[in-house]
Design an enzyme around this catalytic site. Structure first.
Site, short mmCIF file in Angstrom:
data_model
loop_
_atom_site.label_atom_id
_atom_site.label_comp_id
_atom_site.label_asym_id
_atom_site.label_seq_id
_atom_site.Cartn_x
_atom_site.Cartn_y
_atom_site.Cartn_z
N ASP A 151 32.45 39.09 37.93
CA ASP A 151 32.21 40.07 39.23
C ASP A 151 31.13 39.31 40.18
O ASP A 151 31.28 39.38 41.25
CB ASP A 151 31.67 41.44 38.59
CG ASP A 151 33.22 42.28 38.60
OD1 ASP A 151 34.00 42.03 39.56
OD2 ASP A 151 33.44 42.72 37.32
N HIS A 210 59.62 28.11 24.15
CA HIS A 210 58.87 28.98 23.11
C HIS A 210 58.45 28.55 21.97
O HIS A 210 57.37 28.58 21.36
CB HIS A 210 59.23 30.30 23.04
CG HIS A 210 58.93 31.14 24.44
ND1 HIS A 210 59.74 32.29 24.74
CD2 HIS A 210 58.03 31.14 25.45
CE1 HIS A 210 59.17 32.90 25.64
NE2 HIS A 210 58.21 32.20 26.22
N CYS A 214 28.33 37.06 29.94
CA CYS A 214 29.78 37.23 29.28
C CYS A 214 31.12 36.85 30.20
O CYS A 214 32.16 37.44 30.04
CB CYS A 214 29.93 38.49 28.78
SG CYS A 214 29.70 39.87 30.10
N GLU A 223 26.15 42.14 37.14
CA GLU A 223 27.21 41.85 37.80
C GLU A 223 27.43 42.19 39.35
O GLU A 223 28.43 41.69 39.95
CB GLU A 223 28.50 42.00 36.86
CG GLU A 223 28.81 43.55 36.81
CD GLU A 223 29.94 44.04 36.04
OE1 GLU A 223 30.98 43.19 35.79
OE2 GLU A 223 30.12 45.32 35.30
#
Ligand code: PEP
Ligand code: MG
Length: 873
Positions: free
Chosen positions: A756, A490, A803, A732
């Site tokens: 989508d 990390h 988008c 979409e």
């Protein structure tokens, strides 16, 4: 509900307790027992039985509401329930309360009798609500101990079969984990937080690794399952909300925990350990420069970039213990008052939680929510029920002091991780030690130290904890050299997010350097030069300066409008899902928000957000954007986004089911609340509204009719909003593309959702790793759909944006530009690269690339031609 707020009588919190049971007599008995312990100090109300003499056993939500109201305090109300409908009545009662009071009511999973007694005792001793909850939830420990059940009863692994309780049926699902790193720290944290939201008892096992069932609400148990990409797991849930819990966990896993599954831009290759490594240095020895220092050292590259500066050796301020002779080891002593000792540990845990919360907020803004979520795992660690139960049990049975008990528990967890043969889990030891030390430091009263240097320098240390790294100031710490760690630690991840060049796994010789020794480091190769020769220095300076100029140029371009070489402009907006990533988007040069995924507002809660709560968030986001446009998408529930309390339920084909606008039109009250909040936020802000999953003209007309209704109500009530607000839809689904000419007459803009659209065009579930690759937005079948939508939108005189995540792929930039989109909206960190890419191109070049791309027969060929063409430009 009471008007008055009785909280803090004489500075002491007042906690109300409510006992919900099917049997009035049982509830009264529990109240009597509990009150006997505390001399009548704690307000306890009973909601039990129903008003039916023939059949008096049952629960009633209104009664629960009245009971809560009678003991309500802003300090908190703890509700204990017996089983079945008691839980549902309690949940329903919450919905009758104003939202600002709901947050103070805690439905507690503790056993009714033991939990009530423990809670009342804790409440009477001025504990705050969190302490009362912990007491109630740990109430079975004393009983287990009395019955001779040892630690193994509370240990990390439960059983091969899920433990069945009496709360109802057990349901199970089996899933393949497909995100890149499996259930590593951040996804494990999301998994545990999600599981903990449900009343059901949830357990999980890793079939691939042949592990046994463990508790899904324990971060350590879940992490230790070592679930990797491709592993099959079984999740079992027992209780009243088992189905919802499984649906929510399934959503998390099938959506890859919101992770981007593409490999990182800069793959980091670990190098073999250096043969010149020495054994570890004794800590805190005075350090003299070695006469035989090598001129260069090799470590593991962890964060790219060149840094040249004097070195500064960092040594963490050790925790000092007043009571011990060594002052470095925590004291061990016998305690008489075990309740007070347990309270002392809980107070320290609470302080540590607050510190981590501050670090989390700071890091979210500086490096983004995704990387900062490392600290979510730290928070869950402190709330891990198996750790707390083990610590409480030891204090209560062994009468040991808090610091000795805590160190013992931490050492055991760390050695459990160490025993597992998994390099990724080995890295988590650093997180365990980091959190563990934080609590010990609080218990010892040692103040927190911030890593700082007297002048800009390269920090040299044996190790840095993730907490240390997250608080580094990149303008003063120009590079990091540590002897511990790996590229997946990390610490390394945080250094990359902060843009600080870093090398880990260096030979310990580096720790012998005197402060001020000139160093040069290359984070890409893992090489360190000590007092570099003038010619090496010149070469490295040139490399560093070129990197800085490059970074500066990208930063400058990022903050200018998205523009091609021949001055064609395209709006470059960001996809966001909250306040923090909006700030991050602005920092990355977003010219607005093209998609606010409002689902985030509905997650991690038990009821829908109120109008006021939504308004507050929309206004805060609009404020951060400071007059830049904000496109708010209405709730897109369903598909891969299940929200249990909205009741979408499990469907056999969720992506073809009750999602987005389909759900909202059937639940107009949910949509109307959201529309009111959006409209109210639009006053004096640049807000546009966007409806998801529009498939037919009738759907957008129905959505607009509801919007008009809400606008009418607001007008009548004199509530101001933007009367000229633009309305758009997401394109979409394939039907929306084919009737785009008709839909365009209804709206002001289109935004193409390629995530989508690709899955529907290619008939490939985007969450199913076996077929998800087919759903590639660069496939010509999808590109032709985008082309058709842009043409239809422009022919109708409306603007068209996009988008989907494809916009973040550097190879997509020329295509999206050439397709004639007016706007693209993408993930914030990808904005500088997108603007940089289009700045190299002219519009005719991009259009030529698209013409060829549309004629290809695969996504691979599209990528190939873009690559080839970009090399020629
Ligand atoms: C899309 O479908 O492309 C989109 C942006 O929406 P989501 O990913 O939220 O479904
Ligand atoms: Mg979508």
């Amino acid at each position: 509900m009471k008007e008055s707020n009785p909280q803090l009588i004489n500075g002491v919190p007042v906690i109300g307790i409510v006992i919900v049971s099917h049997s009035r007599r049982l509830a009264e008995g529990v109240r009597e027992l509990a009150l006997q312990m505390v001399k009548d100090h704690v307000p306890i109300a009973v909601a039990a039985g129903i008003d039916d003499p023939a059949n008096p056993l049952g629960t009633d939500a209104m009664q629960v509401y009245e009971a809560i109201a009678s003991v309500y305090s802003d300090d908190g109300v703890l509700v204990l329930m017996d089983l079945g409908s008691a839980l549902m009545s309690a949940e329903m009662a919450l919905e009758f309360l104003p939202s600002e009071q709901q947050q103070h009511i805690h439905l507690c999973a503790a056993p009714l009798v033991e939990g009530a007694i423990a809670a009342v005792v804790a409440a009477a001793s001025s504990s705050d609500i969190q302490q009362v909850i912990t007491e109630a939830q740990g109430a079975l420990v004393a009983k287990a101990t009395q019955l001779g059940l040892d630690e193994s009863h509370l240990s990390l692994v439960i059983s091969e079969e899920p433990m069945i309780n009496d709360k109802g049926q057990t349901s199970q699902i089996s899933l393949t984990v497909s995100n890149r790193f499996g259930l590593h720290a951040r996804p494990a944290a999301q998994f545990v937080s999600c599981a903990a939201r449900f009343q059901s008892q949830i357990q999980v096992r890793n079939i691939t690794k042949g592990s046994e069932f463990v508790r899904a609400d324990s971060i350590n148990q879940v992490a230790m399952l070592g679930v990797r990409q491709g592993d099959e797991i079984v999740i079992s849930a027992t209780g009243s909300d088992a189905e919802e819990a499984l649906a929510a966990l399934q959503t998390l896993i099938t959506t890859n925990f919101g992770e981007d599954n593409t490999p990182p831009h800069l793959p980091i290759t670990p190098l073999p350990p250096n043969p010149t490594r020495w054994g570890p240095l004794a800590p805190h020895l005075p350090i003299a420069p070695s006469p035989h220092l090598p001129t260069s050292l090799q470590g593991i590259p962890a964060s790219p970039g060149v840094a040249i500066a004097p070195c500064f050796r960092y040594r963490k301020t050790p925790i000092t213990w007043e009571q011990t002779t060594s002052r470095e080891q925590p004291p061990h002593y016998h305690v008489e008052d075990i309740r007070e000792e347990w309270q002392r540990l809980q107070t320290a845990l609470h302080t540590a939680q607050q510190e981590i919360q501050t670090l989390l907020s700071h890091s979210s803004i500086q490096i983004g929510d995704t990387e900062a979520a490392i600290f979510d795992a730290h928070l869950l660690f402190l709330a891990d029920p198996t750790l707390l139960e083990a610590a409480q049990q030891r204090i209560f049975t062994q009468h040991l002091n808090a610091e000795a008990v805590w160190q013992g528990v931490i050492n055991e967890v760390a050695s459990n991780y160490r025993r597992l043969d998994d390099p990724y889990l080995q890295e988590r030891i650093a997180d365990v030690v980091d959190v563990g030390q934080r609590v010990l430091r609080v218990l010892s009263g040692t103040p927190m130290t911030i890593v700082d240097v007297p002048q800009p320098a390269i920090l040299v240390a044996a190790d840095l904890t993730p907490s240390d790294t997250a608080s580094l100031d990149p303008t003063r710490i120009l590079g990091i050299c540590i002897t511990a760690g790996s590229a997946t630690s990390h610490t390394a991840i945080l250094a990359r997010s902060l843009g600080i060049p870093a090398i880990v796994g260096l030979p310990p010789e580096i720790l012998q350097l005197a402060d001020g020794t000139q160093l040069a480091i290359d984070g890409e190769t893992g090489r360190v030069w000590v007092e570099p020769e003038p010619e090496t220095l010149v070469a490295l300076r040139t490399q560093r300066d070129a990197q800085q100029v490059n970074r500066q140029q990208t930063r400058t371009i990022a903050h200018q409008p998205g523009m091609t070489r021949d001055r064609h402009q395209i709006n470059v907006f960001a996809n966001v899902s909250g306040i923090n990533d909006t700030q991050q988007a602005v920092n990355f040069g977003a010219e607005g928000v093209g998609l606010l995924r409002t689902e985030f507002l509905y997650l991690n809660r038990t009821t829908a957000p109120t109008e006021e709560q939504q308004l507050e968030v929309y206004q805060a986001i609009a404020q951060i954007l400071d007059h830049r446009p904000l496109i708010i998408r209405t709730l897109d529930v369903g598909g891969d986004k299940s929200i249990a309390y909205l009741g979408v339920g499990l469907e056999s084909n969720p992506f073809l089911g009750w999602r987005g606008i389909r759900f909202c039109l059937d639940r107009p009250h949910v949509l109307k609340t959201q529309l009111r909040a959006i409209l109210r936020a639009s006053f004096r802000h640049q807000i546009k509204i966007m409806f998801p999953m529009i498939t037919t003209v009738a759907e957008i007309q129905a959505a607009k009719a509801i919007l008009a209704e809400v606008q009418g109500e607001l007008r009548q009530a004199g509530v101001p909003f933007d009367e000229a607000m633009q309305i758009g839809i997401m394109v979409e689904v394939p039907s929306a593309v084919t009737i785009a000419d008709q839909l365009a007459r209804e709206v002001d803009f289109f935004s193409i959702g390629t995530n989508d659209l690709s899955q529907y065009v290619m008939a490939a579930d985007r969450t199913n790793p076996k077929v998800a690759k087919l759903a590639d937005a660069l496939h010509p079948a999808v590109l032709r759909m985008i082309h058709q939508t842009v043409e239809a939108g422009h022919a109708a005189g409306i603007w068209v944006g996009l988008c989907g995540e494809i916009a973040a792929d550097p190879l997509a930039a020329p295509i999206l530009l050439g397709l004639g989109l007016d706007e693209v909206s993408l993930s914030p960190p990808a904005i500088p690269a997108f603007k940089g890419a289009i700045a190299q191109l002219t519009m005719p070049q991009a259009q030529a690339i698209v013409t060829t791309a549309l004629q290809q027969d695969s996504a691979a060929k599209v990528r190939e031609i873009v690559n080839d063409d970009l090399h020629l430009i």
